[in-house]
Design a protein around this motif. Structure first.
Motif, PDB file in Angstrom:
ATOM      1  N   SER A  22       0.902  -1.292  -0.067  1.00 16.80           N
ATOM      2  CA  SER A  22      -0.021  -0.034   0.014  1.00 16.80           C
ATOM      3  C   SER A  22       0.949   1.316   0.048  1.00 16.80           C
ATOM      4  CB  SER A  22      -0.930   0.075   1.218  1.00 16.80           C
ATOM      5  OG  SER A  22      -1.872  -1.099   1.182  1.00 16.80           O
ATOM      6  N   VAL A  23       2.075   1.176   0.503  1.00 11.52           N
ATOM      7  CA  VAL A  23       2.722   2.376   0.685  1.00 11.52           C
ATOM      8  C   VAL A  23       3.199   3.092  -0.708  1.00 11.52           C
ATOM      9  CG1 VAL A  23       5.281   3.110   1.216  1.00 11.52           C
ATOM     10  CG2 VAL A  23       4.077   1.410   2.788  1.00 11.52           C
ATOM     11  N   PRO A  24       3.177   2.336  -1.940  1.00 14.19           N
ATOM     12  CA  PRO A  24       3.599   3.213  -3.139  1.00 14.19           C
ATOM     13  C   PRO A  24       2.380   3.874  -3.383  1.00 14.19           C
ATOM     14  CG  PRO A  24       4.237   0.723  -3.455  1.00 14.19           C
ATOM     15  CD  PRO A  24       3.658   1.048  -2.157  1.00 14.19           C
ATOM     16  N   PHE A  25       1.069   3.529  -3.211  1.00 14.07           N
ATOM     17  CA  PHE A  25       0.023   4.082  -3.392  1.00 14.07           C
ATOM     18  C   PHE A  25      -0.084   5.547  -2.711  1.00 14.07           C
ATOM     19  CE2 PHE A  25      -1.000  -0.310  -5.085  1.00 14.07           C
ATOM     20  CZ  PHE A  25      -1.322   0.195  -6.023  1.00 14.07           C
ATOM     21  N   TYR A  26       0.014   5.521  -1.478  1.00 13.35           N
ATOM     22  CA  TYR A  26      -0.031   6.529  -0.394  1.00 13.35           C
ATOM     23  C   TYR A  26       1.207   7.652  -1.109  1.00 13.35           C
ATOM     24  CZ  TYR A  26      -2.648   4.809   3.173  1.00 13.35           C
ATOM     25  OH  TYR A  26      -3.718   4.101   4.037  1.00 13.35           O
ATOM     26  N   LEU A  27       2.288   6.925  -1.322  1.00  9.85           N
ATOM     27  CA  LEU A  27       3.442   8.111  -1.859  1.00  9.85           C
ATOM     28  C   LEU A  27       2.945   8.690  -3.124  1.00  9.85           C
ATOM     29  CD1 LEU A  27       6.836   6.004  -0.835  1.00  9.85           C
ATOM     30  CD2 LEU A  27       5.926   7.947   0.144  1.00  9.85           C
ATOM     31  N   LEU A  28       2.565   7.730  -4.037  1.00 10.78           N
ATOM     32  CA  LEU A  28       2.181   8.386  -5.314  1.00 10.78           C
ATOM     33  C   LEU A  28       0.942   9.602  -4.953  1.00 10.78           C
ATOM     34  CD1 LEU A  28       2.717   8.138  -8.171  1.00 10.78           C
ATOM     35  CD2 LEU A  28       0.940   6.499  -8.412  1.00 10.78           C
ATOM     36  N   TRP A  30       0.664  11.252  -2.606  1.00 14.14           N
ATOM     37  CA  TRP A  30       1.251  12.450  -1.816  1.00 14.14           C
ATOM     38  C   TRP A  30       1.994  13.256  -2.865  1.00 14.14           C
ATOM     39  CZ3 TRP A  30       6.303  12.928   0.597  1.00 14.14           C
ATOM     40  CH2 TRP A  30       6.484  13.705   1.429  1.00 14.14           C
ATOM     41  N   LEU A  31       2.765  12.660  -3.733  1.00 12.92           N
ATOM     42  CA  LEU A  31       3.920  13.233  -4.421  1.00 12.92           C
ATOM     43  C   LEU A  31       3.212  13.754  -5.735  1.00 12.92           C
ATOM     44  CD1 LEU A  31       6.703  10.831  -4.070  1.00 12.92           C
ATOM     45  CD2 LEU A  31       6.600  13.114  -3.000  1.00 12.92           C
ATOM     46  N   ALA A  32       2.161  13.233  -6.020  1.00  9.72           N
ATOM     47  CA  ALA A  32       1.645  13.626  -7.566  1.00  9.72           C
ATOM     48  C   ALA A  32       0.159  13.569  -7.332  1.00  9.72           C
ATOM     49  CB  ALA A  32       1.943  12.755  -8.515  1.00  9.72           C
ATOM     50  N   PRO A  33      -0.256  14.709  -6.637  1.00 10.19           N
ATOM     51  CA  PRO A  33      -1.674  14.768  -6.524  1.00 10.19           C
ATOM     52  C   PRO A  33      -2.552  14.955  -7.770  1.00 10.19           C
ATOM     53  CG  PRO A  33      -0.828  16.517  -5.457  1.00 10.19           C
ATOM     54  CD  PRO A  33       0.352  15.693  -6.157  1.00 10.19           C
ATOM     55  N   GLU A  34      -1.961  15.641  -8.774  1.00 10.19           N
ATOM     56  CA  GLU A  34      -2.480  15.848 -10.069  1.00 10.19           C
ATOM     57  C   GLU A  34      -2.875  14.789 -10.982  1.00 10.19           C
ATOM     58  OE1 GLU A  34       1.621  15.776 -10.914  1.00 10.19           O
ATOM     59  OE2 GLU A  34       0.720  16.827  -9.341  1.00 10.19           O
ATOM     60  N   LEU A  35      -2.396  13.631 -10.404  1.00  8.49           N
ATOM     61  CA  LEU A  35      -2.999  12.403 -11.243  1.00  8.49           C
ATOM     62  C   LEU A  35      -4.235  11.931 -10.815  1.00  8.49           C
ATOM     63  CD1 LEU A  35       0.269  10.067 -10.700  1.00  8.49           C
ATOM     64  CD2 LEU A  35      -0.407  11.185 -12.785  1.00  8.49           C
ATOM     65  N   LYS A  36      -4.761  12.478  -9.857  1.00  4.57           N
ATOM     66  CA  LYS A  36      -6.295  12.248  -9.584  1.00  4.57           C
ATOM     67  C   LYS A  36      -7.063  12.697 -10.741  1.00  4.57           C
ATOM     68  CE  LYS A  36      -9.420  14.018  -5.846  1.00  4.57           C
ATOM     69  NZ  LYS A  36      -9.211  14.572  -4.535  1.00  4.57           N
ATOM     70  N   ARG A  37      -6.632  13.613 -11.504  1.00  2.00           N
ATOM     71  CA  ARG A  37      -7.743  13.946 -12.510  1.00  2.00           C
ATOM     72  C   ARG A  37      -7.728  13.027 -13.705  1.00  2.00           C
ATOM     73  NH1 ARG A  37      -4.595  17.320 -16.700  1.00  2.00           N
ATOM     74  NH2 ARG A  37      -2.218  17.080 -15.937  1.00  2.00           N
ATOM     75  N   SER A  46      -4.704   6.913  -3.787  1.00  2.00           N
ATOM     76  CA  SER A  46      -4.430   5.747  -2.868  1.00  2.00           C
ATOM     77  C   SER A  46      -5.544   4.921  -2.949  1.00  2.00           C
ATOM     78  CB  SER A  46      -4.201   6.461  -1.302  1.00  2.00           C
ATOM     79  OG  SER A  46      -5.286   7.256  -0.889  1.00  2.00           O
ATOM     80  N   ALA A  47      -6.597   5.297  -3.529  1.00  2.00           N
ATOM     81  CA  ALA A  47      -7.804   4.293  -3.482  1.00  2.00           C
ATOM     82  C   ALA A  47      -7.360   2.970  -4.469  1.00  2.00           C
ATOM     83  CB  ALA A  47      -9.124   5.054  -3.893  1.00  2.00           C
ATOM     84  N   LEU A  48      -6.589   3.189  -5.180  1.00  2.00           N
ATOM     85  CA  LEU A  48      -6.074   2.343  -6.030  1.00  2.00           C
ATOM     86  C   LEU A  48      -5.393   0.996  -5.182  1.00  2.00           C
ATOM     87  CD1 LEU A  48      -4.758   4.327  -9.025  1.00  2.00           C
ATOM     88  CD2 LEU A  48      -6.863   3.184  -8.858  1.00  2.00           C
ATOM     89  N   MET A  49      -5.080   1.201  -4.006  1.00  2.00           N
ATOM     90  CA  MET A  49      -4.505   0.135  -3.122  1.00  2.00           C
ATOM     91  C   MET A  49      -5.472  -0.927  -2.849  1.00  2.00           C
ATOM     92  SD  MET A  49      -3.731   1.783   0.532  1.00  2.00           S
ATOM     93  CE  MET A  49      -4.393   3.168   0.750  1.00  2.00           C
TER      94      MET A  49
END
Length: 98
Positions: A22-28, A30-37, A46-49
């Motif tokens: 789950s850690v990579p999804f949290y980090l992603l 946190w580090l790239a919130p624009e991917l949410k779009r 992080s919901a992808l975890m």
């Protein structure tokens, strides 16, 4: 055997792998919130975890039983005949929006 449990019954090892995967999804997130779009629904990255438990179970099954064990695990996962109370199928699939 770890702590007197057979290889197929190691809950701490399973939850440890789930946490680690789950850690990579949290980090992603946190580090790239624009991917949410790019998500079809405005969930956090992080919901992808949600797939982490599937990967952890597959990994642990692969290590102890090999490819045939993983096939058996996946076939049991999608076997609706094993569900004793069929009302849960309505709850599970009724909450999904296609």
């Amino acid at each position: 055997m770890v702590a007197g449990l057979p290889p197929e019954r190691r809950p701490f090892q399973f939850f440890g792998w789930v946490a680690l995967l789950s850690v990579p999804f949290y980090l992603l997130g946190w580090l790239a919130p624009e991917l949410k779009r790019w998500m079809p629904v405005q969930f956090p990255i992080s919901a992808l975890m949600v797939v982490a438990p599937l990967f952890a179970a597959g990994l642990l099954t692969w290590r102890s039983e090999g490819q045939t064990g993983v096939r058996r695990l996946l076939s049991r996962t999608f076997d609706a005949k094993r569900v004793q109370h069929k009302g849960w199928l309505l709850v599970a699939f009724g909450s999904c929006r296609w």
